[in-house]
Design an enzyme around this catalytic site. Sequence first.
Site, PDB file in Angstrom:
ATOM      1  N   PRO A 149       0.826  -1.210   0.000  1.00  0.00           N
ATOM      2  CA  PRO A 149       0.000   0.000   0.000  1.00  0.00           C
ATOM      3  C   PRO A 149       0.863   1.264   0.000  1.00  0.00           C
ATOM      4  CG  PRO A 149      -0.034  -1.078   2.150  1.00  0.00           C
ATOM      5  CD  PRO A 149       0.679  -1.994   1.217  1.00  0.00           C
TER       6      PRO A 149
ATOM      7  N   GLY B   9       6.980  -2.277  -2.108  1.00  0.00           N
ATOM      8  CA  GLY B   9       6.456  -0.912  -2.148  1.00  0.00           C
ATOM      9  C   GLY B   9       7.172  -0.042  -3.148  1.00  0.00           C
ATOM     10  N   ARG B  10       8.275   0.597  -2.709  1.00  0.00           N
ATOM     11  CA  ARG B  10       8.934   1.583  -3.562  1.00  0.00           C
ATOM     12  C   ARG B  10       9.333   1.015  -4.926  1.00  0.00           C
ATOM     13  NH1 ARG B  10      12.896   3.129   1.093  1.00  0.00           N
ATOM     14  NH2 ARG B  10      12.535   0.890   1.369  1.00  0.00           N
TER      15      ARG B  10
ATOM     16  N   GLY C 296       9.370  -4.855   3.173  1.00  0.00           N
ATOM     17  CA  GLY C 296      10.443  -3.962   3.623  1.00  0.00           C
ATOM     18  C   GLY C 296      11.773  -4.302   3.011  1.00  0.00           C
TER      19      GLY C 296
ATOM     20  N   HIS D 112      -5.704  -1.828   8.400  1.00  0.00           N
ATOM     21  CA  HIS D 112      -4.422  -1.159   8.671  1.00  0.00           C
ATOM     22  C   HIS D 112      -4.198  -1.086  10.189  1.00  0.00           C
ATOM     23  CE1 HIS D 112      -0.913   1.058   8.024  1.00  0.00           C
ATOM     24  NE2 HIS D 112      -1.326   1.973   7.176  1.00  0.00           N
ATOM     25  N   GLY D 113      -3.332  -1.961  10.652  1.00  0.00           N
ATOM     26  CA  GLY D 113      -2.986  -1.935  12.080  1.00  0.00           C
ATOM     27  C   GLY D 113      -1.537  -1.505  12.268  1.00  0.00           C
ATOM     28  N   ALA D 114      -0.983  -0.836  11.243  1.00  0.00           N
ATOM     29  CA  ALA D 114       0.452  -0.516  11.248  1.00  0.00           C
ATOM     30  C   ALA D 114       0.679   0.985  11.193  1.00  0.00           C
ATOM     31  CB  ALA D 114       1.114  -1.189  10.037  1.00  0.00           C
TER      32      ALA D 114
ATOM     33  N   TYR E 171      -1.082   4.432  12.993  1.00  0.00           N
ATOM     34  CA  TYR E 171      -2.504   4.808  12.955  1.00  0.00           C
ATOM     35  C   TYR E 171      -3.283   4.120  14.089  1.00  0.00           C
ATOM     36  CZ  TYR E 171      -0.808   6.629   8.549  1.00  0.00           C
ATOM     37  OH  TYR E 171      -0.075   7.302   7.603  1.00  0.00           O
TER      38      TYR E 171
ATOM     39  N   ARG F 279      -2.466  -5.582   8.690  1.00  0.00           N
ATOM     40  CA  ARG F 279      -1.084  -5.093   8.599  1.00  0.00           C
ATOM     41  C   ARG F 279      -0.596  -4.619   9.968  1.00  0.00           C
ATOM     42  NH1 ARG F 279       2.318  -0.979   4.705  1.00  0.00           N
ATOM     43  NH2 ARG F 279       3.530  -2.695   3.886  1.00  0.00           N
TER      44      ARG F 279
HETATM   45  C1  LIG Z   1       5.038   7.195  -0.485  1.00  0.00           C
HETATM   46  C2  LIG Z   1       4.686   6.097   0.463  1.00  0.00           C
HETATM   47  C3  LIG Z   1       3.360   5.944   0.851  1.00  0.00           C
HETATM   48  C4  LIG Z   1       2.991   4.909   1.718  1.00  0.00           C
HETATM   49  N1  LIG Z   1       1.670   4.722   2.048  1.00  0.00           N
HETATM   50  C5  LIG Z   1       1.290   3.670   2.813  1.00  0.00           C
HETATM   51  C6  LIG Z   1      -0.101   3.391   3.063  1.00  0.00           C
HETATM   52  O1  LIG Z   1      -1.011   4.057   2.583  1.00  0.00           O
HETATM   53  N2  LIG Z   1      -0.379   2.329   3.859  1.00  0.00           N
HETATM   54  C7  LIG Z   1       0.585   1.535   4.406  1.00  0.00           C
HETATM   55  O2  LIG Z   1       0.271   0.584   5.123  1.00  0.00           O
HETATM   56  N3  LIG Z   1       1.895   1.765   4.148  1.00  0.00           N
HETATM   57  C8  LIG Z   1       2.263   2.790   3.354  1.00  0.00           C
HETATM   58  N4  LIG Z   1       3.594   2.982   3.059  1.00  0.00           N
HETATM   59  C9  LIG Z   1       4.594   1.998   3.502  1.00  0.00           C
HETATM   60  C10 LIG Z   1       4.865   0.977   2.401  1.00  0.00           C
HETATM   61  O3  LIG Z   1       3.735   0.150   2.197  1.00  0.00           O
HETATM   62  C11 LIG Z   1       6.057   0.068   2.744  1.00  0.00           C
HETATM   63  O4  LIG Z   1       5.850  -0.463   4.022  1.00  0.00           O
HETATM   64  C12 LIG Z   1       7.380   0.799   2.687  1.00  0.00           C
HETATM   65  O5  LIG Z   1       7.512   1.537   1.486  1.00  0.00           O
HETATM   66  C13 LIG Z   1       8.555  -0.197   2.818  1.00  0.00           C
HETATM   67  O6  LIG Z   1       8.497  -1.164   1.811  1.00  0.00           O
HETATM   68  P1  LIG Z   1       9.479  -1.128   0.507  1.00  0.00           P
HETATM   69  O7  LIG Z   1      10.880  -1.242   1.054  1.00  0.00           O
HETATM   70  O8  LIG Z   1       9.058  -2.291  -0.325  1.00  0.00           O
HETATM   71  O9  LIG Z   1       9.230   0.192  -0.152  1.00  0.00           O
HETATM   72  C14 LIG Z   1       3.985   4.030   2.221  1.00  0.00           C
HETATM   73  C15 LIG Z   1       5.322   4.201   1.838  1.00  0.00           C
HETATM   74  C16 LIG Z   1       5.676   5.211   0.953  1.00  0.00           C
HETATM   75  C17 LIG Z   1       7.120   5.343   0.516  1.00  0.00           C
END
Ligand SMILES: Cc1cc2nc3c(=O)[nH]c(=O)nc-3n(C[C@H](O)[C@H](O)[C@H](O)COP(=O)(O)O)c2cc1C
Length: 395
Positions: free
Chosen positions: A27, A342-343, A319, A196-198, A201, A249
């Site tokens: 997300p 994510g990224r 992560g 969303h429990g992470a 929030y 989460r």
């Molecule tokens: C721009 C951005 C927005 C994010 N928005 C959310 C979100 O809406 N909900 C959520 O649970 N995590 C959110 N995250 C966290 C990501 O889901 C993820 O945990 C984090 O980017 C680390 O994973 P990665 O190393 O694969 O990027 C966000 C992260 C970024 C960089």
Amino acid sequence: MIEAFPTLFSTIKLADHTLANRIAMAPLTRQMAEPDGTPTEEMAAYYARRARGGCGLIITEGTYEEDAFGCRAYLSQPGIANAKHVAGWRKVTDAVHKHGSAIILQLMHGGRVTDPRCLKPGEQPVSASATQSQGWTLYSDDGYEKEIRQIEGPWPKVTFGPARALTVAEIGDVVRGFADGARRAVEAGFDGVEIHGANGYLIYQFIHPTTNQRNDAFGGSAQNNARLAVMTCEAVRAAIGPSKIVTLRLSQDGVDDFTGAWPGGVAYAHEIGKALRGCGADALHWASFNYAENRDPSSSTPMPKALRAASGLPMIANGGIDDGAKAEAALTSGAADLVAVGRPTFAQPDWPYIVRSGAPYEWAAFDRKYVIRPPVDYGLAYPTRLLDPQWPAEW
Ligand SMILES: Cc1cc2nc3c(=O)[nH]c(=O)nc-3n(C[C@H](O)[C@H](O)[C@H](O)COP(=O)(O)O)c2cc1C
């Protein structure tokens, strides 16, 4: 096409859905909805592009489920609070399903981490206890952040207001809010929801002993701290039935504290995992920037591995998983059953395809400017040597 990473590219079943592979798009909040929370055509294109790139599962950005209790946390955050939101999301789910991916909606209540501009006049944010987050709505105020946001002069820092503790009756209302949001998500064509429990929030604020100072049934022990999460999973499951996907989460980090650790470390994770046994979720989802760490000097067990073992539930680990080898290792080490990326998927919508093809690929470093100023087509956030994928008939 080489058959590298056989576990990553094997199917997995969650509820009644067989996912084409074990890659979930994590997300990612983009704040690109209409001001009233309605998802846009642009969002449909953005998510469909990641589905075309081969993610077996897409987990949307955090979405507010109701217009109550300060649930909405961000300006331009999407909602699933009314029929207009449902119609907007329907365009997203239809566009994603055309590419064969499953998509679930992340339901999120901001709690004390709520932009004050989203609250009604005089309304206080809510939390487990009367506390105040020391964070602010934007990540940092360094020179680079100012430059990419084109801010000159003093930083317009938006801080969070002091929160009040929810009453037990209100906790019941919040749980019903999640269940109603989940019902509307299914109406909008989602294959399920993530709770969303992470990340700091509301549900995290109950789980984390630092923000939960209650001494009733919702605080004082790991089991009590997890009670809101359990009740929410149960209510959501009852609302949408056994065939839909429900994930929960969890994290140690908060958006207002990127070094947050659970007091008690891995032992606490074990207790939380035990409390979540049989909660009705199909999987837990660990959010972090490095899935293999735990911030507990007394243990070397990765947090998602500890939670997976204690809960008996499948785990989505997230992560720092930015290549196929790391993803495969997460799956074969007992830490995870799926990975959430994510990224890399944000930056590179064809990430699953590229990983599977084994094509040499130079990963560009993540840059905040792509979050702040996304490119117009949301297709390709980086200047890359993108292959034009020839999609296999069978994925
Ligand atoms: C721009 C951005 C927005 C994010 N928005 C959310 C979100 O809406 N909900 C959520 O649970 N995590 C959110 N995250 C966290 C990501 O889901 C993820 O945990 C984090 O980017 C680390 O994973 P990665 O190393 O694969 O990027 C966000 C992260 C970024 C960089």
